[in-house]
Motif scaffolding. Structure first.
Motif, mmCIF file in Angstrom:
data_model
loop_
_atom_site.group_PDB
_atom_site.id
_atom_site.type_symbol
_atom_site.label_atom_id
_atom_site.label_comp_id
_atom_site.label_asym_id
_atom_site.label_seq_id
_atom_site.Cartn_x
_atom_site.Cartn_y
_atom_site.Cartn_z
ATOM 1 N N PRO A 154 4.029 13.644 -42.920
ATOM 2 C CA PRO A 154 5.042 12.627 -42.601
ATOM 3 C C PRO A 154 4.498 11.422 -41.840
ATOM 4 N N GLY A 155 3.568 11.637 -40.938
ATOM 5 C CA GLY A 155 2.969 10.514 -40.216
ATOM 6 C C GLY A 155 2.217 9.580 -41.153
ATOM 7 N N TYR A 156 1.482 10.165 -42.078
ATOM 8 C CA TYR A 156 0.754 9.359 -43.054
ATOM 9 C C TYR A 156 1.711 8.648 -44.011
ATOM 10 N N MET A 157 2.806 9.325 -44.339
ATOM 11 C CA MET A 157 3.799 8.707 -45.223
ATOM 12 C C MET A 157 4.427 7.482 -44.561
ATOM 13 N N MET A 158 4.666 7.563 -43.262
ATOM 14 C CA MET A 158 5.227 6.417 -42.539
ATOM 15 C C MET A 158 4.232 5.252 -42.517
ATOM 16 N N LEU A 159 2.961 5.559 -42.295
ATOM 17 C CA LEU A 159 1.937 4.514 -42.316
ATOM 18 C C LEU A 159 1.836 3.883 -43.704
ATOM 19 N N LEU A 160 1.935 4.719 -44.734
ATOM 20 C CA LEU A 160 1.910 4.202 -46.103
ATOM 21 C C LEU A 160 3.119 3.294 -46.361
ATOM 22 N N ALA A 161 4.279 3.675 -45.841
ATOM 23 C CA ALA A 161 5.475 2.844 -46.008
ATOM 24 C C ALA A 161 5.279 1.480 -45.347
ATOM 25 N N ILE A 162 4.651 1.458 -44.191
ATOM 26 C CA ILE A 162 4.384 0.180 -43.521
ATOM 27 C C ILE A 162 3.452 -0.674 -44.367
ATOM 28 N N LEU A 163 2.435 -0.054 -44.950
ATOM 29 C CA LEU A 163 1.527 -0.784 -45.834
ATOM 30 C C LEU A 163 2.273 -1.312 -47.065
ATOM 31 N N ILE A 164 3.102 -0.481 -47.654
ATOM 32 C CA ILE A 164 3.862 -0.891 -48.841
ATOM 33 C C ILE A 164 4.821 -2.030 -48.495
ATOM 34 N N SER A 165 5.325 -2.050 -47.261
ATOM 35 C CA SER A 165 6.282 -3.091 -46.876
ATOM 36 C C SER A 165 5.660 -4.482 -46.869
ATOM 37 N N PHE A 166 4.343 -4.563 -46.943
ATOM 38 C CA PHE A 166 3.667 -5.859 -47.081
ATOM 39 C C PHE A 166 3.926 -6.435 -48.470
ATOM 40 N N PHE A 167 4.110 -5.568 -49.461
ATOM 41 C CA PHE A 167 4.268 -5.986 -50.851
ATOM 42 C C PHE A 167 5.702 -5.880 -51.364
ATOM 43 N N VAL A 168 6.485 -4.980 -50.778
ATOM 44 C CA VAL A 168 7.850 -4.693 -51.246
ATOM 45 C C VAL A 168 8.809 -4.892 -50.078
ATOM 46 N N TYR A 172 6.974 -8.007 -43.926
ATOM 47 C CA TYR A 172 7.188 -8.716 -45.194
ATOM 48 C C TYR A 172 7.392 -10.216 -44.994
ATOM 49 N N LYS A 173 8.182 -10.587 -44.000
ATOM 50 C CA LYS A 173 8.536 -11.997 -43.826
ATOM 51 C C LYS A 173 7.524 -12.793 -43.003
ATOM 52 N N ILE A 174 6.926 -12.187 -41.996
ATOM 53 C CA ILE A 174 6.044 -12.922 -41.092
ATOM 54 C C ILE A 174 4.569 -12.700 -41.448
ATOM 55 N N ILE A 175 4.126 -11.449 -41.414
ATOM 56 C CA ILE A 175 2.704 -11.176 -41.662
ATOM 57 C C ILE A 175 2.335 -11.551 -43.092
ATOM 58 N N ARG A 176 3.153 -11.136 -44.037
ATOM 59 C CA ARG A 176 2.876 -11.454 -45.445
ATOM 60 C C ARG A 176 2.885 -12.960 -45.672
ATOM 61 N N TYR A 177 3.882 -13.655 -45.113
ATOM 62 C CA TYR A 177 3.963 -15.111 -45.261
ATOM 63 C C TYR A 177 2.723 -15.769 -44.661
ATOM 64 N N GLY A 178 2.332 -15.343 -43.467
ATOM 65 C CA GLY A 178 1.143 -15.915 -42.830
ATOM 66 C C GLY A 178 -0.109 -15.672 -43.654
ATOM 67 N N PHE A 179 -0.244 -14.468 -44.189
ATOM 68 C CA PHE A 179 -1.397 -14.139 -45.015
ATOM 69 C C PHE A 179 -1.410 -14.985 -46.282
ATOM 70 N N LEU A 180 -0.276 -15.094 -46.964
ATOM 71 C CA LEU A 180 -0.200 -15.890 -48.189
ATOM 72 C C LEU A 180 -0.433 -17.367 -47.906
ATOM 73 N N HIS A 181 0.080 -17.834 -46.782
ATOM 74 C CA HIS A 181 -0.140 -19.231 -46.386
ATOM 75 C C HIS A 181 -1.625 -19.480 -46.124
#
Length: 184
Positions: free
Chosen positions: A114-128, A167-176
């Protein structure tokens, strides 16, 4: 489904009543079979405990509010777009429900997954955009049998904020940053 684009009030009420009946049936069963459990923050009895009785109020309230949020989100398009959006929203709900159930099952088995699944969800939230309300509702309902209603609601709200920020801040900053590197 009633309204031109969202979820009808009748559907939202019926689903909330179904969740209410299930949570109260579970509470009554617990009461007559060893007592209603109390869950402690970080699984430490030194920290405050939250009785599952509170879930009889918080889970139906959270369900209705999240369904209203989904309704508002779906009400922004035309009828054809709304039908497709409802299908996508339902699939998101089912995915999150299954995710919550898997976390619950693996947790009760004592697995570290479950801990790894939560970390994976955070990673996925960068894209979804995992911050959507249907994901939160599915996650909460999927975990509420094992953890009661309140801990999944609290964890889900924290994750929702984390997913939104990712998704909104880190992803936007990275894409920018990437687009500025391409220009030069």
């Amino acid at each position: 489904m009633g309204t031109a684009a969202g979820l009808s009030l009748k559907y939202r009420i019926l689903f909330t009543l179904l969740v209410t009946a299930l949570v109260w049936a579970h509470l009554i069963w617990d009461h007559f079979n060893g007592g209603v459990p109390t869950h402690y923050l970080l699984q430490s009895e030194d920290l405050p405990g939250i009785s599952n009785w509170w879930g009889g109020l918080t889970l139906p309230l959270a369900t209705f509010l999240l369904l209203f949020w989904i309704h508002r989100y779906l009400s922004t398009g035309n009828e054809q777009k709304a039908n497709e959006s409802r299908k996508k929203s339902f699939l998101r709900f089912i995915r999150a429900l299954v995710f919550g159930i898997f976390i619950s099952v693996l947790f009760t088995m004592g697995s570290p997954a479950p801990g790894y699944m939560m970390l994976l969800a955070i990673l996925i939230s960068f894209f979804v955009p995992l911050y959507r309300p249907e994901y939160l509702l599915g996650f909460i309902l999927g975990m509420s049998y094992t953890f009661g209603a309140n801990l999944p609601i609290m964890v889900g709200l924290i994750l929702l904020l984390l997913f939104l920020f990712t998704y909104k801040i880190i992803r936007y900053g990275f894409l920018h940053l990437i687009s500025n590197l391409r220009i030069k």
